[in-house]
Design a protein around this motif. Structure first.
Motif, short mmCIF file in Angstrom:
data_model
loop_
_atom_site.label_atom_id
_atom_site.label_comp_id
_atom_site.label_asym_id
_atom_site.label_seq_id
_atom_site.Cartn_x
_atom_site.Cartn_y
_atom_site.Cartn_z
N THR A 95 -8.46 6.75 -5.78
CA THR A 95 -8.37 5.61 -4.83
C THR A 95 -7.88 4.34 -5.54
OG1 THR A 95 -10.70 5.07 -5.23
CG2 THR A 95 -10.23 6.52 -3.36
N PRO A 96 -6.64 4.35 -6.01
CA PRO A 96 -6.14 3.14 -6.68
C PRO A 96 -5.84 2.01 -5.67
CG PRO A 96 -4.40 4.75 -6.47
CD PRO A 96 -5.63 5.40 -5.92
N ASP A 97 -5.48 0.86 -6.18
CA ASP A 97 -5.06 -0.33 -5.41
C ASP A 97 -6.18 -0.98 -4.60
OD1 ASP A 97 -2.39 -0.28 -6.28
OD2 ASP A 97 -1.95 1.29 -4.82
N ILE A 98 -6.81 -0.18 -3.72
CA ILE A 98 -7.75 -0.78 -2.77
C ILE A 98 -9.04 -1.30 -3.42
CG2 ILE A 98 -6.94 0.37 -0.70
CD1 ILE A 98 -8.65 2.67 -1.26
N PHE A 289 -17.88 -4.33 0.31
CA PHE A 289 -17.83 -3.64 1.61
C PHE A 289 -16.39 -3.19 1.89
CE2 PHE A 289 -21.49 -6.58 2.29
CZ PHE A 289 -22.46 -5.61 2.48
N GLU A 290 -15.45 -4.12 1.59
CA GLU A 290 -14.05 -3.83 1.91
C GLU A 290 -13.55 -2.63 1.12
OE1 GLU A 290 -15.31 -6.75 0.95
OE2 GLU A 290 -14.55 -8.39 2.16
N ALA A 291 -13.74 -2.66 -0.22
CA ALA A 291 -13.20 -1.59 -1.06
C ALA A 291 -13.83 -0.24 -0.71
CB ALA A 291 -13.41 -1.91 -2.53
N ARG A 292 -15.14 -0.22 -0.58
CA ARG A 292 -15.81 1.07 -0.37
C ARG A 292 -15.39 1.73 0.96
NH1 ARG A 292 -20.19 1.36 -4.29
NH2 ARG A 292 -18.97 0.91 -6.15
N SER A 293 -15.15 0.92 2.01
CA SER A 293 -14.70 1.53 3.28
C SER A 293 -13.28 2.06 3.12
CB SER A 293 -14.66 0.54 4.44
OG SER A 293 -15.81 -0.15 4.50
N LYS A 294 -12.42 1.26 2.50
CA LYS A 294 -11.03 1.71 2.33
C LYS A 294 -10.98 2.96 1.46
CE LYS A 294 -9.10 -2.92 2.73
NZ LYS A 294 -8.83 -4.03 1.83
N MET A 295 -11.84 3.02 0.44
CA MET A 295 -11.87 4.20 -0.43
C MET A 295 -12.22 5.45 0.38
SD MET A 295 -13.86 2.39 -3.59
CE MET A 295 -14.34 3.84 -4.51
N ALA A 296 -13.20 5.30 1.28
CA ALA A 296 -13.63 6.44 2.11
C ALA A 296 -12.47 6.93 2.97
CB ALA A 296 -14.81 6.01 2.98
N GLU A 297 -11.78 5.97 3.59
CA GLU A 297 -10.67 6.35 4.48
C GLU A 297 -9.52 6.98 3.71
OE1 GLU A 297 -10.09 2.65 6.61
OE2 GLU A 297 -12.23 2.82 7.12
N LEU A 298 -9.25 6.43 2.52
CA LEU A 298 -8.14 6.98 1.72
C LEU A 298 -8.44 8.42 1.28
CD1 LEU A 298 -5.42 6.67 0.32
CD2 LEU A 298 -6.56 5.48 -1.56
N CYS A 299 -9.69 8.68 0.90
CA CYS A 299 -10.06 10.05 0.52
C CYS A 299 -9.78 11.00 1.68
CB CYS A 299 -11.56 10.13 0.18
SG CYS A 299 -11.96 9.43 -1.42
#
Ligand code: DGY
Length: 318
Positions: A95-98, A289-299
């Motif tokens: 999960t890079p970038d986010i 909050f922002e990073a962890r949600s985006k990480m979940a969606e990217l996975c």
């Protein structure tokens, strides 16, 4: 298709997968899953969402015969035997970038917290020791004019440098390759690791962990630091000779150090709890909050892409 998630992560991961008709099972406890349990629970899974606390080695990979994709819920992927997974036609994603902003923000937080003795000053207040302003109470360092040494000029290293540059610092960096845009934008200068250790006032580590970086910052490098140096690690504990760094801190050979990661994580060297010139955090780099949600969606999106015969958005390349 079946996906197994090794820990509770933001529900958007599960929702996105289920919206595509994928069956999702997740480990219900908020602690690392045991290897045997992972093997048992994920045996029918074509997709796996793993965490940096899960060791996905040959044994795990061989025990999950249907696996097509491992989506690691982290930018670091040193917990996965990527080479072996790839040899079995399993795609590995990260999960890079986010999480770059979140981690760079944390590195700067550690710099300022160390530089201005924030932890001890705050505790002093809570201990009700404040008797009024004093000329020499908790003196620390300003950032203006200081040299910042960035070890590893990847995305997070560069974003950390940008933030610190805005405080009026000078940036030097150690990296395998020259970063032309970074040099132009921040007047950053590429130097050897030894020169960086010797001349920096603030050192911030942003290296991925691999065979080449394991214990790269060794005794010889650590001995070069200035007595006023601040050393920050938000990358991986194993890139630094932690025991020796602790010895330097114990003997007040450097000013302070900020740790977000540890050599034997989740175990923390007991000595660290006793030192008053360190700031220790529980691996919070991407904890926004922002990073962890985006990480979940990217996975999940990476898994969906692989299930649909497309390329993953962020495949790990080694
Ligand atoms: C990662 O994603 O690798 C980070 O260490 C999380 O903080």
């Amino acid at each position: 298709m079946n996906v197994y998630i090794t820990r509770k992560i933001p529900s958007s991961a599960k929702e996105l997968l289920e919206s595509k008709g994928i069956n999702v099972k997740e480990y219900p406890k908020d602690k690392p899953i045991l290897k045997e349990e992972l093997i048992r629970n994920a045996k029918d899974a074509e997709g796996l969402i793993s965490l940096l606390t899960d060791k996905i080695d040959k044994e795990v990979i061989d025990s999950l015969p249907k696996l097509k994709v491992i989506a690691n819920y982290a930018v670091g992927f040193n917990n996965i035997d990527v080479k072996y997974a790839n040899s079995k036609n399993i795609t590995v994603t990260n999960t890079p970038d986010i999480l770059t902003d979140a981690t760079a923000d944390l590195a700067v937080t550690l710099v300022l917290t160390c530089a201005r003795n924030i932890i001890h000053a705050e505790k002093f207040m809570r201990d009700k020791k404040f008797e009024g302003w004093k000329p020499k109470l908790f003196l620390g360092y300003e950032l203006r004019g200081k040299t910042v040494g960035i070890i590893g000029a990847g995305r997070i290293g560069i974003e950390t440098a940008k933030r610190l540059k805005s405080f009026g610092t000078k940036i030097i960096y150690y990296n395998r390759s020259k970063k032309i845009d970074f040099e132009k934008e921040l007047e950053a200068k590429k130097v050897t690791l030894k020169k960086l250790m010797k001349t920096s006032d603030i050192i911030s580590v942003h290296l991925p962990l691999n065979d080449k970086t394991n214990c790269l910052i060794d005794k010889e490098h650590l001995d070069l630091m200035k007595s006023s140096a601040i050393f920050i690690n938000t990358a991986r504990g194993e890139v630094v000779d932690e025991k020796y760094l602790i010895r330097l801190l114990k003997n007040k050979k450097i000013f302070s150090a900020g740790f977000d990661v540890y050599f034997e994580e989740p175990n923390v060297n007991n000595e660290l709890y006793k030192l008053n010139n360190v700031v220790i955090l529980p691996h919070l780099g991407s904890a926004s909050f922002e990073a962890r949600s985006k990480m979940a969606e990217l996975c999940s999106q990476n898994i969906i892409n692989i299930f649909n015969g497309k390329r993953a958005l962020t495949e790990v390349k080694i």
